[in-house]
Design an enzyme around this catalytic site. Structure first.
Site, PDB file in Angstrom:
ATOM      1  N   ASN A 142       0.951  -2.848  -4.399  1.00  0.00           N
ATOM      2  CA  ASN A 142      -0.060  -3.608  -3.654  1.00  0.00           C
ATOM      3  C   ASN A 142      -1.039  -2.715  -2.895  1.00  0.00           C
ATOM      4  O   ASN A 142      -2.152  -3.143  -2.594  1.00  0.00           O
ATOM      5  CB  ASN A 142       0.677  -4.570  -2.688  1.00  0.00           C
ATOM      6  CG  ASN A 142      -0.248  -5.183  -1.662  1.00  0.00           C
ATOM      7  OD1 ASN A 142      -1.152  -5.936  -2.000  1.00  0.00           O
ATOM      8  ND2 ASN A 142      -0.036  -4.825  -0.396  1.00  0.00           N
ATOM      9  N   TYR A 194     -13.504   2.055  -7.189  1.00  0.00           N
ATOM     10  CA  TYR A 194     -12.395   1.102  -6.997  1.00  0.00           C
ATOM     11  C   TYR A 194     -12.240   0.245  -8.243  1.00  0.00           C
ATOM     12  O   TYR A 194     -11.124   0.045  -8.747  1.00  0.00           O
ATOM     13  CB  TYR A 194     -12.743   0.257  -5.777  1.00  0.00           C
ATOM     14  CG  TYR A 194     -11.912  -0.966  -5.483  1.00  0.00           C
ATOM     15  CD1 TYR A 194     -10.698  -0.862  -4.811  1.00  0.00           C
ATOM     16  CD2 TYR A 194     -12.373  -2.246  -5.817  1.00  0.00           C
ATOM     17  CE1 TYR A 194      -9.961  -2.003  -4.486  1.00  0.00           C
ATOM     18  CE2 TYR A 194     -11.649  -3.383  -5.496  1.00  0.00           C
ATOM     19  CZ  TYR A 194     -10.433  -3.260  -4.836  1.00  0.00           C
ATOM     20  OH  TYR A 194      -9.716  -4.388  -4.518  1.00  0.00           O
ATOM     21  N   ILE A 199      -2.164  -8.701   2.577  1.00  0.00           N
ATOM     22  CA  ILE A 199      -1.384  -9.310   1.489  1.00  0.00           C
ATOM     23  C   ILE A 199       0.063  -8.829   1.564  1.00  0.00           C
ATOM     24  O   ILE A 199       0.999  -9.606   1.362  1.00  0.00           O
ATOM     25  CB  ILE A 199      -2.022  -8.986   0.115  1.00  0.00           C
ATOM     26  CG1 ILE A 199      -3.387  -9.687   0.001  1.00  0.00           C
ATOM     27  CG2 ILE A 199      -1.099  -9.413  -1.033  1.00  0.00           C
ATOM     28  CD1 ILE A 199      -4.215  -9.276  -1.213  1.00  0.00           C
ATOM     29  N   LYS A 253      -9.116  -0.252 -10.720  1.00  0.00           N
ATOM     30  CA  LYS A 253      -8.474  -1.562 -10.908  1.00  0.00           C
ATOM     31  C   LYS A 253      -8.451  -1.928 -12.396  1.00  0.00           C
ATOM     32  O   LYS A 253      -7.490  -2.551 -12.866  1.00  0.00           O
ATOM     33  CB  LYS A 253      -9.197  -2.639 -10.087  1.00  0.00           C
ATOM     34  CG  LYS A 253      -9.039  -2.471  -8.570  1.00  0.00           C
ATOM     35  CD  LYS A 253      -7.604  -2.689  -8.116  1.00  0.00           C
ATOM     36  CE  LYS A 253      -7.484  -2.790  -6.606  1.00  0.00           C
ATOM     37  NZ  LYS A 253      -6.096  -2.914  -6.155  1.00  0.00           N
ATOM     38  N   ASP A 308      10.865  -3.539  11.462  1.00  0.00           N
ATOM     39  CA  ASP A 308      11.684  -4.001  12.604  1.00  0.00           C
ATOM     40  C   ASP A 308      11.420  -5.479  12.882  1.00  0.00           C
ATOM     41  O   ASP A 308      12.334  -6.254  13.138  1.00  0.00           O
ATOM     42  CB  ASP A 308      11.354  -3.190  13.873  1.00  0.00           C
ATOM     43  CG  ASP A 308      11.913  -1.775  13.798  1.00  0.00           C
ATOM     44  OD1 ASP A 308      12.774  -1.529  12.924  1.00  0.00           O
ATOM     45  OD2 ASP A 308      11.464  -0.933  14.601  1.00  0.00           O
TER      46      ASP A 308
HETATM   47  N1  LIG Z   1      -8.682  -8.493   0.391  1.00  0.00           N
HETATM   48  C1  LIG Z   1      -9.398  -8.639  -0.724  1.00  0.00           C
HETATM   49  O1  LIG Z   1     -10.485  -9.221  -0.728  1.00  0.00           O
HETATM   50  C2  LIG Z   1      -8.830  -8.099  -2.026  1.00  0.00           C
HETATM   51  C3  LIG Z   1      -9.436  -8.525  -3.225  1.00  0.00           C
HETATM   52  C4  LIG Z   1      -8.925  -8.040  -4.427  1.00  0.00           C
HETATM   53  C5  LIG Z   1      -7.866  -7.159  -4.420  1.00  0.00           C
HETATM   54  N2  LIG Z   1      -7.315  -6.764  -3.240  1.00  0.00           N
HETATM   55  C6  LIG Z   1      -6.217  -5.810  -3.292  1.00  0.00           C
HETATM   56  O2  LIG Z   1      -5.109  -6.289  -2.556  1.00  0.00           O
HETATM   57  C7  LIG Z   1      -4.310  -5.164  -2.163  1.00  0.00           C
HETATM   58  C8  LIG Z   1      -3.917  -5.321  -0.706  1.00  0.00           C
HETATM   59  O3  LIG Z   1      -5.086  -5.259   0.081  1.00  0.00           O
HETATM   60  P1  LIG Z   1      -5.317  -6.078   1.432  1.00  0.00           P
HETATM   61  O4  LIG Z   1      -6.492  -6.947   1.205  1.00  0.00           O
HETATM   62  O5  LIG Z   1      -4.043  -6.642   1.910  1.00  0.00           O
HETATM   63  O6  LIG Z   1      -5.824  -4.877   2.362  1.00  0.00           O
HETATM   64  P2  LIG Z   1      -5.241  -4.222   3.694  1.00  0.00           P
HETATM   65  O7  LIG Z   1      -6.189  -3.155   4.038  1.00  0.00           O
HETATM   66  O8  LIG Z   1      -4.955  -5.296   4.690  1.00  0.00           O
HETATM   67  O9  LIG Z   1      -3.855  -3.614   3.220  1.00  0.00           O
HETATM   68  C9  LIG Z   1      -3.758  -2.486   2.403  1.00  0.00           C
HETATM   69  C10 LIG Z   1      -2.542  -1.701   2.844  1.00  0.00           C
HETATM   70  O10 LIG Z   1      -2.348  -0.620   1.910  1.00  0.00           O
HETATM   71  C11 LIG Z   1      -2.081   0.546   2.647  1.00  0.00           C
HETATM   72  N3  LIG Z   1      -2.518   1.692   1.844  1.00  0.00           N
HETATM   73  C12 LIG Z   1      -3.766   1.935   1.404  1.00  0.00           C
HETATM   74  N4  LIG Z   1      -3.787   3.064   0.707  1.00  0.00           N
HETATM   75  C13 LIG Z   1      -2.523   3.542   0.685  1.00  0.00           C
HETATM   76  C14 LIG Z   1      -1.903   4.685   0.139  1.00  0.00           C
HETATM   77  N5  LIG Z   1      -2.617   5.604  -0.531  1.00  0.00           N
HETATM   78  N6  LIG Z   1      -0.576   4.854   0.289  1.00  0.00           N
HETATM   79  C15 LIG Z   1       0.158   3.945   0.987  1.00  0.00           C
HETATM   80  N7  LIG Z   1      -0.373   2.861   1.559  1.00  0.00           N
HETATM   81  C16 LIG Z   1      -1.697   2.666   1.408  1.00  0.00           C
HETATM   82  C17 LIG Z   1      -2.883   0.409   3.945  1.00  0.00           C
HETATM   83  O11 LIG Z   1      -2.368   1.237   4.979  1.00  0.00           O
HETATM   84  C18 LIG Z   1      -2.727  -1.075   4.234  1.00  0.00           C
HETATM   85  O12 LIG Z   1      -1.574  -1.340   5.034  1.00  0.00           O
HETATM   86  C19 LIG Z   1      -5.140  -3.925  -2.459  1.00  0.00           C
HETATM   87  O13 LIG Z   1      -4.687  -3.333  -3.661  1.00  0.00           O
HETATM   88  C20 LIG Z   1      -6.533  -4.478  -2.649  1.00  0.00           C
HETATM   89  O14 LIG Z   1      -7.330  -3.683  -3.490  1.00  0.00           O
HETATM   90  C21 LIG Z   1      -7.766  -7.209  -2.033  1.00  0.00           C
END
Ligand SMILES: NC(=O)c1ccc[n+]([C@@H]2O[C@H](COP(=O)([O-])OP(=O)(O)OC[C@H]3O[C@@H](n4cnc5c(N)ncnc54)[C@H](O)[C@@H]3O)[C@@H](O)[C@H]2O)c1
Length: 259
Positions: free
Chosen positions: A86, A150, A19, A154, A48
């Site tokens: 995020n 989690y 995201i 949330k 970059d």
């Molecule tokens: N993908 C789904 O199904 C989904 C559903 C509901 C909510 N979300 C939420 O969306 C957000 C983004 O998730 P995504 O799906 O893109 O996942 P993702 O794993 O692709 O990206 C998450 C990013 O956050 C970074 N990260 C995690 N913990 C961290 C920390 N403590 N400090 C700094 N960086 C950190 C990771 O390195 C990663 O780059 C999250 O908050 C997740 O809970 C995702």
């Protein structure tokens, strides 16, 4: 309209994830300077890459659970007009497999870390009497869907968002939260490794018949972050392909209709 974020810096945590990357590109396309934060060093190469695509971007490696690292990263960003909380993760699916260390890790990484980022940017937003904070929550914050630590974190983010909206509205600061359902991102990598069809099977729970793509969630965040949402604060917006509108699997069974 396309340059909604011209002359604005948007800080995004978890910027190099699924995201996060979509969001950086969509905000950048609308003129934002991107301040990309992630605990993964991939964020530097990603910044970059954005610059090479014509999007002004700066990367910082920091774990949001580390208050001092967060403060240093935000100091390096300078003025931040919009914050998108995020970053997040989950790796313990049930209470039975959750241990005290895991519970703390999830509350730290999904709730306390977002608070650390809010704490780092609020003083400059208050001084400017303007700011927008958008947090990425989850439908898990509304109801039990597994991943209990989690989910608790949330749910806490919804509460944090509402507290921010109430207390900081008088400074022109808005706070909103999006609640995605399933989104096709690398957060699913481990579960897809265990079950390659997991996302396909989840589709039947969604009235739109599909899971969301990162770009879908990014569009909603961009709207809430922008001045187009200037009268919206304290909102918790599902971006969930209809999941929380009802229970479509049960409705099909109740009505004996195939819709
Ligand atoms: N993908 C789904 O199904 C989904 C559903 C509901 C909510 N979300 C939420 O969306 C957000 C983004 O998730 P995504 O799906 O893109 O996942 P993702 O794993 O692709 O990206 C998450 C990013 O956050 C970074 N990260 C995690 N913990 C961290 C920390 N403590 N400090 C700094 N960086 C950190 C990771 O390195 C990663 O780059 C999250 O908050 C997740 O809970 C995702």
């Amino acid at each position: 309209m396309t340059n909604t974020f011209l002359d604005k810096t948007v800080a995004i945590t978890g910027a190099s994830g699924g995201i996060g990357q979509a969001l950086c590109r969509q905000l950048g396309a609308r003129g934002a300077r991107i301040a990309a934060l992630d605990r993964s060093d991939a964020v530097l190469a990603f910044a970059d890459q954005l610059n090479s695509e014509g999007i002004e971007a700066r990367g910082a490696i920091a774990d949001i659970t580390d208050q001092h690292a967060v403060a240093a990263a935000f100091a390096s960003f300078g003025d931040v007009h919009v914050l998108v909380n995020n970053a997040g993760f989950s790796d313990q699916g049930t209470l039975a497999v959750t241990d005290p260390e895991g519970w703390r890790r999830h509350v730290d990484g999904n709730l306390n870390g977002a608070y650390n980022c809010v704490h780092a940017v609020l003083p400059q937003m208050v001084a400017r009497k303007a700011g927008s904070i958008v947090t990425v929550g989850s439908v898990n914050g509304l109801g039990a869907l597994g991943d209990p630590a989690y989910s608790a974190a949330k749910a806490g983010l919804i509460s944090l968002t509402r507290a921010l909206a109430l207390e900081y509205g008088r400074y022109g600061i808005r706070a909103n939260i999006v609640l995605p359902g399933t989104v096709r991102t690398p957060i699913w990598t481990e579960r897809i490794r265990k079950d390659p069809d997991v996302l396909k099977r989840l589709e039947r729970w969604y009235p739109l018949g599909r899971v969301a793509e990162p770009e879908d969630v990014a569009e909603a965040i961009v709207f809430l972050a922008s001045d187009a949402a200037r009268a919206i604060t304290g909102a918790a917006l599902p971006v969930d392909c209809g999941l929380t509108a009802g229970n479509i699997v049960m409705a099909r069974e109740l009505t004996l209709e195939d819709f």
